[in-house]
Design a protein around this motif. Structure first.
Motif, PDB file in Angstrom:
ATOM      1  N   PRO A  52       0.790  -1.228   0.000  1.00 51.52           N
ATOM      2  CA  PRO A  52       0.000   0.000   0.000  1.00 51.52           C
ATOM      3  C   PRO A  52       0.822   1.278   0.000  1.00 51.52           C
ATOM      4  N   VAL A  53       2.043   1.221   0.534  1.00 55.04           N
ATOM      5  CA  VAL A  53       2.913   2.401   0.496  1.00 55.04           C
ATOM      6  C   VAL A  53       3.285   2.727  -0.946  1.00 55.04           C
ATOM      7  N   LEU A  54       3.696   1.713  -1.707  1.00 52.68           N
ATOM      8  CA  LEU A  54       4.064   1.956  -3.090  1.00 52.68           C
ATOM      9  C   LEU A  54       2.847   2.259  -3.949  1.00 52.68           C
ATOM     10  N   ARG A  55       1.708   1.630  -3.645  1.00 54.31           N
ATOM     11  CA  ARG A  55       0.478   1.938  -4.380  1.00 54.31           C
ATOM     12  C   ARG A  55       0.124   3.413  -4.222  1.00 54.31           C
ATOM     13  N   GLU A  56       0.137   3.908  -2.976  1.00 52.69           N
ATOM     14  CA  GLU A  56      -0.214   5.306  -2.766  1.00 52.69           C
ATOM     15  C   GLU A  56       0.801   6.231  -3.407  1.00 52.69           C
ATOM     16  N   TYR A  57       2.072   5.882  -3.332  1.00 53.12           N
ATOM     17  CA  TYR A  57       3.101   6.704  -3.971  1.00 53.12           C
ATOM     18  C   TYR A  57       2.790   6.838  -5.467  1.00 53.12           C
ATOM     19  N   VAL A  58       2.596   5.710  -6.125  1.00 53.13           N
ATOM     20  CA  VAL A  58       2.367   5.711  -7.567  1.00 53.13           C
ATOM     21  C   VAL A  58       1.067   6.421  -7.933  1.00 53.13           C
ATOM     22  N   VAL A  59      -0.027   6.057  -7.266  1.00 53.82           N
ATOM     23  CA  VAL A  59      -1.330   6.578  -7.685  1.00 53.82           C
ATOM     24  C   VAL A  59      -1.484   8.051  -7.345  1.00 53.82           C
ATOM     25  N   SER A  60      -1.023   8.473  -6.169  1.00 49.22           N
ATOM     26  CA  SER A  60      -1.178   9.886  -5.824  1.00 49.22           C
ATOM     27  C   SER A  60      -0.339  10.772  -6.738  1.00 49.22           C
ATOM     28  N   GLU A  61       0.869  10.324  -7.084  1.00 49.77           N
ATOM     29  CA  GLU A  61       1.685  11.110  -8.002  1.00 49.77           C
ATOM     30  C   GLU A  61       1.113  11.091  -9.415  1.00 49.77           C
ATOM     31  N   ALA A  62       0.508   9.973  -9.808  1.00 46.15           N
ATOM     32  CA  ALA A  62      -0.163   9.917 -11.114  1.00 46.15           C
ATOM     33  C   ALA A  62      -1.352  10.863 -11.158  1.00 46.15           C
ATOM     34  N   MET A  63      -2.108  10.914 -10.079  1.00 45.59           N
ATOM     35  CA  MET A  63      -3.248  11.833 -10.018  1.00 45.59           C
ATOM     36  C   MET A  63      -2.773  13.274 -10.138  1.00 45.59           C
ATOM     37  N   ILE A  87       4.115  -4.068  -7.319  1.00 47.86           N
ATOM     38  CA  ILE A  87       4.174  -4.441  -5.906  1.00 47.86           C
ATOM     39  C   ILE A  87       4.801  -5.827  -5.735  1.00 47.86           C
ATOM     40  N   SER A  88       4.375  -6.776  -6.568  1.00 43.72           N
ATOM     41  CA  SER A  88       4.917  -8.143  -6.468  1.00 43.72           C
ATOM     42  C   SER A  88       6.420  -8.156  -6.663  1.00 43.72           C
ATOM     43  N   ALA A  89       6.893  -7.361  -7.619  1.00 38.59           N
ATOM     44  CA  ALA A  89       8.333  -7.294  -7.856  1.00 38.59           C
ATOM     45  C   ALA A  89       9.050  -6.660  -6.674  1.00 38.59           C
ATOM     46  N   ALA A  90       8.468  -5.605  -6.110  1.00 36.15           N
ATOM     47  CA  ALA A  90       9.108  -4.914  -4.986  1.00 36.15           C
ATOM     48  C   ALA A  90       9.214  -5.813  -3.760  1.00 36.15           C
ATOM     49  N   VAL A  91       8.191  -6.626  -3.524  1.00 33.78           N
ATOM     50  CA  VAL A  91       8.231  -7.554  -2.386  1.00 33.78           C
ATOM     51  C   VAL A  91       9.421  -8.498  -2.518  1.00 33.78           C
ATOM     52  N   GLU A  92       9.808  -8.795  -3.763  1.00 29.63           N
ATOM     53  CA  GLU A  92      10.963  -9.665  -4.005  1.00 29.63           C
ATOM     54  C   GLU A  92      12.268  -8.881  -4.075  1.00 29.63           C
ATOM     55  N   GLY A  93      12.186  -7.567  -3.795  1.00 22.85           N
ATOM     56  CA  GLY A  93      13.390  -6.745  -3.778  1.00 22.85           C
ATOM     57  C   GLY A  93      13.726  -6.064  -5.087  1.00 22.85           C
ATOM     58  N   ASN A  94      12.845  -6.183  -6.090  1.00 25.50           N
ATOM     59  CA  ASN A  94      13.089  -5.578  -7.396  1.00 25.50           C
ATOM     60  C   ASN A  94      12.223  -4.318  -7.537  1.00 25.50           C
ATOM     61  N   TYR A  95      12.851  -3.146  -7.462  1.00 29.62           N
ATOM     62  CA  TYR A  95      12.106  -1.886  -7.532  1.00 29.62           C
ATOM     63  C   TYR A  95      12.097  -1.276  -8.936  1.00 29.62           C
ATOM     64  N   ALA A  96      12.714  -1.942  -9.887  1.00 28.23           N
ATOM     65  CA  ALA A  96      12.767  -1.396 -11.244  1.00 28.23           C
ATOM     66  C   ALA A  96      11.366  -1.137 -11.817  1.00 28.23           C
ATOM     67  N   PRO A  97      10.398  -2.064 -11.682  1.00 21.92           N
ATOM     68  CA  PRO A  97       9.061  -1.782 -12.207  1.00 21.92           C
ATOM     69  C   PRO A  97       8.387  -0.585 -11.521  1.00 21.92           C
ATOM     70  N   ASP A 153       7.902   6.742 -13.782  1.00 24.27           N
ATOM     71  CA  ASP A 153       8.454   7.550 -14.862  1.00 24.27           C
ATOM     72  C   ASP A 153       7.443   7.715 -15.997  1.00 24.27           C
ATOM     73  N   VAL A 154       6.761   6.640 -16.346  1.00 27.96           N
ATOM     74  CA  VAL A 154       5.767   6.695 -17.425  1.00 27.96           C
ATOM     75  C   VAL A 154       4.573   7.556 -17.022  1.00 27.96           C
ATOM     76  N   LEU A 155       4.128   7.422 -15.784  1.00 24.35           N
ATOM     77  CA  LEU A 155       2.917   8.114 -15.334  1.00 24.35           C
ATOM     78  C   LEU A 155       3.132   9.601 -15.092  1.00 24.35           C
ATOM     79  N   TYR A 156       4.372  10.047 -14.987  1.00 19.84           N
ATOM     80  CA  TYR A 156       4.613  11.478 -14.809  1.00 19.84           C
ATOM     81  C   TYR A 156       4.233  12.281 -16.051  1.00 19.84           C
ATOM     82  N   ARG A 157       4.111  11.604 -17.210  1.00 20.23           N
ATOM     83  CA  ARG A 157       3.701  12.285 -18.442  1.00 20.23           C
ATOM     84  C   ARG A 157       2.544  11.504 -19.057  1.00 20.23           C
ATOM     85  N   PRO A 158       1.374  11.535 -18.414  1.00 23.89           N
ATOM     86  CA  PRO A 158       0.279  10.648 -18.827  1.00 23.89           C
ATOM     87  C   PRO A 158      -0.342  10.991 -20.177  1.00 23.89           C
ATOM     88  N   PHE A 159      -0.160  12.222 -20.657  1.00 22.07           N
ATOM     89  CA  PHE A 159      -0.783  12.627 -21.914  1.00 22.07           C
ATOM     90  C   PHE A 159       0.171  12.497 -23.105  1.00 22.07           C
TER      91      PHE A 159
END
Length: 478
Positions: free
Chosen positions: A130-141, A430-440, A446-452
């Motif tokens: 949920p920490v990464l979900r909120e980070y991603v979604v709030s910044e996307a919004m 999230i699944s990747a991060a739980v395994e220690g992979n933060y690349a996704p 990065d993609v969501l910072y320019r949604p248009f």
């Protein structure tokens, strides 16, 4: 490097019954996952200092910066329509406030920072998902131009959190114009604490609505902001998932990203939250829930509107009843933009509604359908013959609107994102991060910072999920 946070705290000057002072609980081995350097600069903070050991300790709750005034706020709320007389920050602590580069007062809050008196037998922690979900979604919004809380940082705690299973723990640093909710007013109204209601009202007006006069002025301003906010949600297919009164912000920001989701295939009855068994907070019900929540705020304000309850009810009702017309106008502005219409015709609402009906019946992807109408209308419409009659009417309406095609296309490109935080992408991250992979996680951000403006090599982020990738349920992080 020395960390300096220019705190300028005000909420802690309210009476003690508004909060409990409590320090964050230190964690075992904090490490920085992500820092929003652009937001740090906006807040007048040194990003490099925040990345230092001292900065990470502060972001994790292991050290309290000079000038901070850590506290947990108390509030009440209606949760799925049921009344809970005392809630509060059960896993969040307000560190303090800063004045940003635009002169706006902003809260710095740690989420997942340990138990408070309002934890209700919870551990006060958050797991990584949920920490990464909120980070991603709030910044996307934010990138979509929708009022929202922001994410400054995410920190791994080095400690496990027990939910259905053992999961890695994390702390989110959330930034908001405040953390005051409709439920904050309800808390004091339930106790008939009129003095507290008046003090809170004065504080909210000074902080969020300077120049507004009295409770009706404040209520009226929020009615308008909520109408615009929910209309913007609807325009990007966003479903909040937990529109409780304790998750309704008094300044009209999107707050508390729990089981939130963005629609893939359009349907007005779409629900994702695993705890929304009756569909109370379905996509299409969000406007009526907003007015219900505003009515609860109006009820809490009655004692300070007029000593005569009947008069207070009449005055408050008149204000809240402005919402449907304000929302309808805001919704039309949003969806006219999505269809390239800058002018107004009475039949526009019907034109939009018929498109949405066709989309629901055919299970069309919400985001991609509007983007296809923007980028390749002829190609999209040729593969959807059910829209032939509608398309002819839309074309005629565009002609009557008078703007040149290039202007109409530019309007649509500003209104129709090419990419949103697709649920399956968020879950994969999230699944990747739980395994220690933060690349996704970093790539998705990065993609969501320019949604248009989606680069061709990132086109797969616009793709809807394959059947085996589809996310049908989302979950709260508590």
């Amino acid at each position: 490097m020395t960390l300096h946070v220019p705190f300028d705290n005000s909420y802690g000057k309210l009476p003690d019954r508004f909060f409990t002072r409590v320090a964050p609980t230190p964690v075992a081995e904090p490490s920085l996952i992500a820092l929003n350097a652009a937001l740090a600069k906006e807040l007048g903070l040194d990003a490099e200092a925040l990345r230092s050991n001292e900065g990470v300790a502060a972001l994790a709750g292991n050290a309290v910066p000079d000038g901070a005034d850590p506290l947990a706020q108390v509030y009440a709320g209606h949760q799925f329509g049921g009344w809970n007389p005392q809630l509060g920050d059960g896993r969040a602590i307000l560190l303090g406030e800063v004045i940003d580069s635009k002169g706006v007062r902003r809260d710095l809050q740690l989420k997942g920072s340990g138990p408070t008196p309002y934890s209700r037998r919870g551990d006060g922690r958050a797991w990584l998902g949920p920490v990464l979900r909120e980070y991603v979604v709030s910044e996307a919004m934010h990138a979509l131009g929708i009022p929202t809380t922001r994410a400054l940082a995410a920190v791994a705690t080095g400690e496990p959190v027990i939910r259905e299973r053992q999961l890695p723990g994390a702390v989110l640093t959330r930034v908001a114009s405040s953390h005051i909710r409709v439920g904050t007013f309800q808390y004091f109204a339930a106790r008939n604490d009129i003095d507290a209601i008046r003090k809170l009202m004065d504080y909210v007006i000074e902080r969020h609505y300077p120049g507004i006069d009295g409770p009706l002025g404040m209520l009226d301003a929020l009615v308008e902001r909520q109408a615009h906010l929910v209309a913007q949600w609807m325009g990007v297919g966003f479903i909040h998932g937990v529109m409780n009164t304790d998750n309704t912000h008094v300044a009209g920001e999107t707050i508390d990203y729990g089981p939130c989701a963005f629609m893939d295939a359009y349907h007005p009855g779409k629900v994702f939250s695993s705890i929304d068994h009756m569909g109370r907070y379905a996509y299409g019900r969000q406007p009526e829930i907003a007015i219900w929540n505003l009515a609860q705020l109006a009820t809490a304000l009655l004692p300070v509107i007029d000593e005569d309850t009947n008069i207070a009810v009449d005055k408050a009702t008149e204000v809240v009843n402005r919402f449907p017309d304000l929302y309808a106008a805001a919704w039309l502005r949003v969806f006219r933009g999505k269809l390239g219409l800058s002018g107004e015709e009475e039949a526009d609402a019907n034109l939009i509604a018929r498109l949405l009906t066709h989309m629901a019946e055919a299970g069309m992807d919400f985001t991609n359908s509007f983007r296809a109408l923007t980028d390749d209308a002829d190609g999209f419409l040729s593969t959807n013959p059910v829209l032939a009659e509608w398309a002819a009417e839309w074309s005629a309406r565009l002609d009557r609107d008078g703007a040149d095609p290039a202007t109409q296309k530019a309007l649509m490109r500003r209104a129709n994102p090419a990419v949103i935080p697709r649920n399956h992408r968020v879950e994969e991250m999230i699944s990747a991060a739980v395994e220690g992979n933060y690349a996704p996680f970093f790539k998705l951000n990065d993609v969501l910072y320019r949604p248009f403006d989606l680069a061709p090599d990132n086109s797969d982020f616009a793709a809807p999920p394959r059947p085996e990738q589809e996310v049908r349920r989302t979950f709260c992080g508590t």
